[in-house]
Design a protein around this motif. Structure first.
Motif, PDB file in Angstrom:
ATOM      1  N   VAL A 143       1.143  -1.235  -0.344  1.00  0.00           N
ATOM      2  CA  VAL A 143      -0.104   0.068   0.094  1.00  0.00           C
ATOM      3  C   VAL A 143       0.826   1.368   0.042  1.00  0.00           C
ATOM      4  O   VAL A 143       1.710   1.485   0.816  1.00  0.00           O
ATOM      5  CB  VAL A 143      -1.030   0.099   1.252  1.00  0.00           C
ATOM      6  CG1 VAL A 143      -1.779   1.300   1.141  1.00  0.00           C
ATOM      7  CG2 VAL A 143      -1.720  -1.041   1.220  1.00  0.00           C
ATOM      8  N   LEU A 144       0.906   1.954  -0.726  1.00  0.00           N
ATOM      9  CA  LEU A 144       1.339   3.289  -1.039  1.00  0.00           C
ATOM     10  C   LEU A 144       0.477   4.294  -0.742  1.00  0.00           C
ATOM     11  O   LEU A 144      -0.568   4.599  -1.338  1.00  0.00           O
ATOM     12  CB  LEU A 144       2.040   3.477  -2.388  1.00  0.00           C
ATOM     13  CG  LEU A 144       2.628   4.858  -2.735  1.00  0.00           C
ATOM     14  CD1 LEU A 144       3.942   4.867  -1.939  1.00  0.00           C
ATOM     15  CD2 LEU A 144       3.068   5.093  -4.189  1.00  0.00           C
ATOM     16  N   CYS A 145       0.824   5.141   0.176  1.00  0.00           N
ATOM     17  CA  CYS A 145       0.052   6.456   0.681  1.00  0.00           C
ATOM     18  C   CYS A 145       0.702   7.584  -0.034  1.00  0.00           C
ATOM     19  O   CYS A 145       1.654   7.896   0.251  1.00  0.00           O
ATOM     20  CB  CYS A 145       0.153   6.625   2.141  1.00  0.00           C
ATOM     21  SG  CYS A 145      -0.546   5.159   3.178  1.00  0.00           S
ATOM     22  N   ASP A 146      -0.009   8.268  -0.961  1.00  0.00           N
ATOM     23  CA  ASP A 146       0.323   9.186  -1.936  1.00  0.00           C
ATOM     24  C   ASP A 146      -0.019  10.580  -1.324  1.00  0.00           C
ATOM     25  O   ASP A 146      -0.056  11.640  -2.131  1.00  0.00           O
ATOM     26  CB  ASP A 146      -0.034   8.905  -3.083  1.00  0.00           C
ATOM     27  CG  ASP A 146      -1.419   9.176  -3.873  1.00  0.00           C
ATOM     28  OD1 ASP A 146      -2.278   9.152  -2.927  1.00  0.00           O
ATOM     29  OD2 ASP A 146      -1.697   9.019  -4.765  1.00  0.00           O
ATOM     30  N   GLN A 147      -0.808  10.632  -0.265  1.00  0.00           N
ATOM     31  CA  GLN A 147      -1.236  12.011   0.207  1.00  0.00           C
ATOM     32  C   GLN A 147      -0.926  11.793   1.871  1.00  0.00           C
ATOM     33  O   GLN A 147      -1.408  12.432   2.862  1.00  0.00           O
ATOM     34  CB  GLN A 147      -2.657  12.234   0.181  1.00  0.00           C
ATOM     35  CG  GLN A 147      -3.185  12.075  -1.426  1.00  0.00           C
ATOM     36  CD  GLN A 147      -2.692  13.613  -2.085  1.00  0.00           C
ATOM     37  OE1 GLN A 147      -2.414  14.221  -1.574  1.00  0.00           O
ATOM     38  NE2 GLN A 147      -2.149  12.995  -3.347  1.00  0.00           N
ATOM     39  N   TRP A 148       0.450  11.595   2.160  1.00  0.00           N
ATOM     40  CA  TRP A 148       0.937  11.704   3.705  1.00  0.00           C
ATOM     41  C   TRP A 148       1.727  12.665   3.507  1.00  0.00           C
ATOM     42  O   TRP A 148       2.546  13.074   2.870  1.00  0.00           O
ATOM     43  CB  TRP A 148       1.621  10.363   3.646  1.00  0.00           C
ATOM     44  CG  TRP A 148       1.864  10.197   5.107  1.00  0.00           C
ATOM     45  CD1 TRP A 148       2.933  10.819   6.087  1.00  0.00           C
ATOM     46  CD2 TRP A 148       1.490   9.027   6.296  1.00  0.00           C
ATOM     47  NE1 TRP A 148       2.874  10.288   7.402  1.00  0.00           N
ATOM     48  CE2 TRP A 148       2.122   9.207   7.519  1.00  0.00           C
ATOM     49  CE3 TRP A 148       0.637   8.072   6.015  1.00  0.00           C
ATOM     50  CZ2 TRP A 148       1.643   8.273   8.617  1.00  0.00           C
ATOM     51  CZ3 TRP A 148       0.300   7.142   7.215  1.00  0.00           C
ATOM     52  CH2 TRP A 148       0.804   7.106   8.161  1.00  0.00           C
ATOM     53  N   PHE A 149       1.565  13.661   4.606  1.00  0.00           N
ATOM     54  CA  PHE A 149       2.192  14.998   4.659  1.00  0.00           C
ATOM     55  C   PHE A 149       2.915  15.087   6.120  1.00  0.00           C
ATOM     56  O   PHE A 149       2.536  14.335   7.086  1.00  0.00           O
ATOM     57  CB  PHE A 149       1.318  16.140   4.813  1.00  0.00           C
ATOM     58  CG  PHE A 149       0.630  16.261   3.534  1.00  0.00           C
ATOM     59  CD1 PHE A 149       0.753  16.822   2.458  1.00  0.00           C
ATOM     60  CD2 PHE A 149      -0.635  15.458   3.116  1.00  0.00           C
ATOM     61  CE1 PHE A 149       0.542  17.256   1.199  1.00  0.00           C
ATOM     62  CE2 PHE A 149      -1.318  15.520   1.824  1.00  0.00           C
ATOM     63  CZ  PHE A 149      -0.693  16.378   1.006  1.00  0.00           C
ATOM     64  N   ALA A 150       4.282  15.645   6.248  1.00  0.00           N
ATOM     65  CA  ALA A 150       4.861  16.020   7.503  1.00  0.00           C
ATOM     66  C   ALA A 150       3.932  16.894   8.078  1.00  0.00           C
ATOM     67  O   ALA A 150       3.284  17.689   7.693  1.00  0.00           O
ATOM     68  CB  ALA A 150       6.133  16.791   7.242  1.00  0.00           C
ATOM     69  N   ASP A 151       4.020  16.833   9.403  1.00  0.00           N
ATOM     70  CA  ASP A 151       3.146  17.789  10.309  1.00  0.00           C
ATOM     71  C   ASP A 151       3.486  18.995  10.373  1.00  0.00           C
ATOM     72  O   ASP A 151       2.640  20.093  10.617  1.00  0.00           O
ATOM     73  CB  ASP A 151       2.940  17.183  11.947  1.00  0.00           C
ATOM     74  CG  ASP A 151       1.719  16.027  11.942  1.00  0.00           C
ATOM     75  OD1 ASP A 151       0.482  16.499  12.013  1.00  0.00           O
ATOM     76  OD2 ASP A 151       1.994  14.862  11.746  1.00  0.00           O
ATOM     77  N   VAL A 294       7.935   5.520   6.514  1.00  0.00           N
ATOM     78  CA  VAL A 294       7.650   6.818   6.327  1.00  0.00           C
ATOM     79  C   VAL A 294       8.880   7.717   6.416  1.00  0.00           C
ATOM     80  O   VAL A 294       9.894   7.369   7.056  1.00  0.00           O
ATOM     81  CB  VAL A 294       6.556   7.232   7.219  1.00  0.00           C
ATOM     82  CG1 VAL A 294       7.315   7.349   8.643  1.00  0.00           C
ATOM     83  CG2 VAL A 294       6.028   8.659   6.876  1.00  0.00           C
ATOM     84  N   PHE A 295       8.697   8.937   6.029  1.00  0.00           N
ATOM     85  CA  PHE A 295       9.913   9.882   5.860  1.00  0.00           C
ATOM     86  C   PHE A 295       9.550  11.141   6.761  1.00  0.00           C
ATOM     87  O   PHE A 295       8.116  11.546   6.665  1.00  0.00           O
ATOM     88  CB  PHE A 295      10.400  10.431   4.401  1.00  0.00           C
ATOM     89  CG  PHE A 295      10.924   9.327   3.759  1.00  0.00           C
ATOM     90  CD1 PHE A 295      12.221   9.417   3.673  1.00  0.00           C
ATOM     91  CD2 PHE A 295      10.303   8.034   3.286  1.00  0.00           C
ATOM     92  CE1 PHE A 295      12.954   8.334   2.854  1.00  0.00           C
ATOM     93  CE2 PHE A 295      11.014   7.082   2.477  1.00  0.00           C
ATOM     94  CZ  PHE A 295      12.337   7.205   2.441  1.00  0.00           C
ATOM     95  N   ASP A 296      10.423  11.462   7.473  1.00  0.00           N
ATOM     96  CA  ASP A 296      10.081  12.826   8.356  1.00  0.00           C
ATOM     97  C   ASP A 296       9.549  14.118   7.560  1.00  0.00           C
ATOM     98  O   ASP A 296       8.602  14.786   8.335  1.00  0.00           O
ATOM     99  CB  ASP A 296      11.240  13.111   9.406  1.00  0.00           C
ATOM    100  CG  ASP A 296      12.306  13.594   8.967  1.00  0.00           C
ATOM    101  OD1 ASP A 296      12.788  13.341   7.607  1.00  0.00           O
ATOM    102  OD2 ASP A 296      13.273  14.312   9.569  1.00  0.00           O
ATOM    103  N   CYS A 339       5.019   7.355   2.106  1.00  0.00           N
ATOM    104  CA  CYS A 339       4.808   6.381   3.203  1.00  0.00           C
ATOM    105  C   CYS A 339       4.426   5.001   2.470  1.00  0.00           C
ATOM    106  O   CYS A 339       3.422   5.005   1.432  1.00  0.00           O
ATOM    107  CB  CYS A 339       3.666   6.965   3.948  1.00  0.00           C
ATOM    108  SG  CYS A 339       3.455   5.651   5.393  1.00  0.00           S
ATOM    109  N   MET A 340       4.636   3.944   3.080  1.00  0.00           N
ATOM    110  CA  MET A 340       4.223   2.657   2.631  1.00  0.00           C
ATOM    111  C   MET A 340       3.901   1.617   3.819  1.00  0.00           C
ATOM    112  O   MET A 340       4.484   1.730   4.775  1.00  0.00           O
ATOM    113  CB  MET A 340       5.563   2.111   1.878  1.00  0.00           C
ATOM    114  CG  MET A 340       5.651   2.411   0.930  1.00  0.00           C
ATOM    115  SD  MET A 340       7.489   2.151   0.091  1.00  0.00           S
ATOM    116  CE  MET A 340       8.254   3.480   1.062  1.00  0.00           C
ATOM    117  N   LEU A 341       2.653   1.047   3.621  1.00  0.00           N
ATOM    118  CA  LEU A 341       2.135   0.088   4.530  1.00  0.00           C
ATOM    119  C   LEU A 341       2.644  -1.323   4.161  1.00  0.00           C
ATOM    120  O   LEU A 341       2.034  -1.684   3.154  1.00  0.00           O
ATOM    121  CB  LEU A 341       0.654   0.320   4.903  1.00  0.00           C
ATOM    122  CG  LEU A 341       0.372   1.727   5.133  1.00  0.00           C
ATOM    123  CD1 LEU A 341      -1.084   1.811   5.277  1.00  0.00           C
ATOM    124  CD2 LEU A 341       0.894   2.353   6.249  1.00  0.00           C
TER     125      LEU A 341
END
Length: 509
Positions: A143-151, A294-296, A339-341
């Motif tokens: 699963v590739l999350c293509d709308q994962w954002f740093a906070d 995930v990347f920071d 981010c990948m699950l």
């Protein structure tokens, strides 16, 4: 309410460093990658008469100087084309047109000269999937999350704080890793819940230990990654929640594997492969473990997607002391990160839900019933719970999960390379600098390559400035610009201008 069964006994989070979604996966062909026609930044944001830098297929394993800046101030420029963005400015106003301009600022500071256009191009370069075979395979197969954002639209420390505590308590900068946060963390929630456990695996830096000294610890909570993680997987001893920090400081035996520029990205590929392969090799553990990679934050590399608005976690405004900090209201997220699950229960797919790092503590608290949420940020964040963490009776076990191929790793130098490195000092235009002791402590190839390139560039610059007269070249100095791996026209001009002036020994760059 009926208690739903958990799909996983263990959640393992690996947080890598400083890469945007487009930078890693813009050409992957899965998820929202780069637009079909690519994207462009102009050296002066929005000014089409200034030099243009287009996205280009082919990433750089190492970066020029220290790489792009990712402070809040410079991220503002990347997003809005200016470093000062008033609090409350809508996220939808971001044009994402200041990456090249911001990188120029960083390189001018690092190189002490004007960067070349080829150097500036690095910020827009995006990896070919074949360059990153491990990450690309996992992104395609799970699963590739293509709308994962740093906070936070800023650097490492505050973003790592959000994965631990869903707030950075007003910090938008690294602050020398000195803050001692007083807020509750995910680890406090786990400690307070019977039958739950946590463990941090670290290589050198341990941000949980540094930032949250009041978190109650046991001898099992913090362990070196080497041997401990692999042994815990093999012995079925993983905690409920594991957090892995990569190596930020390198050695010939253990190179930097965080992906933080300027280090080579390939050791991070090996780290991911080691974790994934260890889990996959032990089927009873593999079946009950979710791996989140995930990347920071983006590290200042280009991405084309506007960050969304956000709710302030605790109403604490961004710090404005020291004076170089710019105001921030924590009312918008940072830029998009990969981010990948990864689990054998998941088919390949794309999840375009808007997530952020606060999704992780929020999902753990909700799914594992760890009590109240930490802040408004993790409470409001989209959760992984129903989609991924709970059994729904519809999932089937995959027996076709892929092998991964680790790319060739950067190697320590052999004898011939060491001789070439030592010999490069004799290219130095200044006789007093022709001392092989200068190379004694250089052990890794990346550092050696930069040193040799700098010696070559320095020799050429003095040659051009002196018109080939070595004696004249020995007297020339460019005190305002440090020598660098690329020949600089502005350094040549400064060297020419210094002709006829004698300089004290030891001050000529």
């Amino acid at each position: 309410m009926e208690q739903k069964l958990l799909l996983f006994d263990h959640v393992v989070v690996l947080m890598l460093e400083n890469r945007s979604f487009d930078h890693l996966f813009g050409y992957l062909g899965k998820g929202e990658g780069l637009p079909p026609d690519g994207a462009v930044n102009y050296l002066k944001p929005g000014d089409t008469t200034s030099p243009a830098f287009h996205t280009r297929k082919g990433g750089d394993f190492t970066s020029v100087a220290q790489g792009p800046s990712h402070s809040l101030k410079q991220t503002n420029e990347q997003l809005y084309g200016t470093t000062r963005v008033p609090v409350g400015t809508p996220a939808t106003d971001a044009k994402l047109n200041g990456f090249a301009s911001s990188f120029r600022t960083s390189l001018e500071y690092d190189l002490k000269r004007q960067p070349t256009e080829s150097e500036l191009q690095q910020v827009m370069n995006c990896f070919d999937p074949v360059q990153l075979p491990v990450l690309s395979t996992l992104a395609k197969e799970f699963v590739l999350c293509d709308q994962w954002f740093a906070d936070v639209p800023g650097p490492t420390m505050p973003n790592r704080a959000y994965v631990h505590a869903a707030t950075s308590q007003g910090y938008t900068y690294n602050a020398g890793w000195k803050p001692k946060f007083t807020c509750d963390t995910l680890y406090d929630r786990i400690n307070a819940t019977e039958g739950m456990s946590w463990r941090v695996y670290y290589h050198d830096n341990n941000d949980v230990l540094e930032l949250y000294p009041d978190v109650r610890k046991t001898p099992q909570n913090n362990a070196l990654f080497e041997s401990n993680f692999l042994n815990d997987v093999a012995g079925d001893r993983l905690a409920t929640y594991s957090f892995i920090t990569p190596a930020f400081i390198g050695s010939p035996e253990q190179p930097v594997n965080s992906m933080h520029a300027p280090a080579d990205v390939r050791p991070a590929e090996k780290l991911v492969a080691d974790i994934y392969s260890a889990l996959r090799a032990h089927e009873p553990v593999w079946q009950k473990t979710l791996l989140i990679i995930v990347f920071d934050e983006t590290g200042g590399y280009y991405d084309h997607v506007q960050p969304p608005k956000a709710v302030s976690p605790d109403g604490i405004a961004g710090l404005t002391e020291p004076a170089y900090l710019v105001p921030f209201g924590f009312d918008r997220l940072g830029l998009r990160v990969p981010c990948m699950l990864v689990s054998p229960w998941f088919e390949a797919g794309v999840d375009s839900t808007v997530y952020s790092h606060s999704t992780i503590p929020g999902s753990m608290i909700e799914a594992y019933r760890l009590g109240k949420f930490l802040t408004k940020r993790d409470k409001g964040a989209a959760k992984l719970t129903d989609k991924y963490l709970l059994k729904n009776g519809e999932r089937t076990w995959r027996s076709d999960t892929p092998d991964v191929t680790v790319p060739i790793q950067p190697e320590a130098m052999d004898l011939m390379q060491k001789e070439m490195l030592a010999g490069s000092v004799y290219l130095d235009p200044h006789p007093e600098s022709r001392n092989e002791m200068r190379t004694r402590d250089i052990r890794d190839p990346q550092h050696a390559k930069q040193f040799i390139r700098t010696q070559v560039a320095k020799n050429l610059e003095h040659y051009f400035a002196s018109r080939g007269n070595g004696k004249v070249g020995e007297t020339l100095s460019a005190g305002n610009q440090a020598a660098a791996p690329s020949v600089s026209a502005s350094r040549i001009d400064e060297l020419k201008a210094s002709a006829g002036h004698r300089h004290p020994r030891g001050v000529r760059p």
